[in-house]
Scaffold this active site. Structure first.
Site, PDB file in Angstrom:
ATOM      1  N   HIS A 107       0.816  37.519  15.630  1.00 27.10           N
ATOM      2  CA  HIS A 107       1.805  37.602  16.634  1.00 27.10           C
ATOM      3  C   HIS A 107       3.216  37.840  15.572  1.00 27.10           C
ATOM      4  CE1 HIS A 107       1.709  33.463  15.476  1.00 27.10           C
ATOM      5  NE2 HIS A 107       2.842  33.156  15.646  1.00 27.10           N
ATOM      6  N   HIS A 109       7.579  37.381  15.746  1.00 27.51           N
ATOM      7  CA  HIS A 109       8.614  36.799  16.398  1.00 27.51           C
ATOM      8  C   HIS A 109       9.752  37.703  16.465  1.00 27.51           C
ATOM      9  CE1 HIS A 109       7.059  32.694  16.027  1.00 27.51           C
ATOM     10  NE2 HIS A 109       6.146  33.357  14.998  1.00 27.51           N
TER      11      HIS A 109
END
Length: 143
Positions: A107, A109
């Site tokens: 992932h 950010h």
């Protein structure tokens, strides 16, 4: 958790992709999902994940998936910047627990930064869901 190992289908992001845990979505398509971080480091902190890959980190991800994630991360960063008018924006990605990774599903950010405001702790306090929904609507409108 080290940089090598098996993907855990029970991780929170896998559960979000499957609809088992709710999230405050900003945008999604068949390949990626962008949503608000429930434990934000700043107002507007959002995440981008793959809906198809079982890569735990950037070292394992398929090149095409990485390209899709990079494009989606840029799209999100532009929308966050347009909607929230931060003074800066941090785009980051962690690989392995010693590097700060807490969820072992690749992932990215997108963290808006505001002059004079300290950055909160990674994985700190949980945000108010109504605040997250309002921020997501504002960011979505800027897409």
């Amino acid at each position: 958790m080290s940089l090598t190992g098996s993907y855990d289908d029970a991780n929170i992001f896998a559960k979000i992709v499957r609809g088992e845990i709710p999230s405050v979505k900003i945008f999604e398509d068949d390949a990626v999902l962008a949503f608000m971080d429930a434990f934000p480091q700043s107002r507007g902190h959002a995440l981008v994940i793959s809906k198809t890959s079982k890569a735990r980190n950037i070292l394992e991800v398929e090149p095409q998936v990485l390209a899709e994630l990079a494009a989606a991360t840029q799209k999100l960063a532009r929308a966050v910047t347009a909607a929230l008018k931060p003074d800066g924006v941090v785009v980051t990605q962690f690989n392995g627990a010693p590097a700060g990774q807490t969820v072992f599903h690749l992932h990215f950010h997108v963290i808006p930064r505001y002059e004079g405001e300290a950055l909160g702790r990674h994985g700190g306090g949980m945000a108010d869901i109504d605040d997250l929904k309002a921020l997501a609507a504002k960011i979505s409108a800027a897409l």
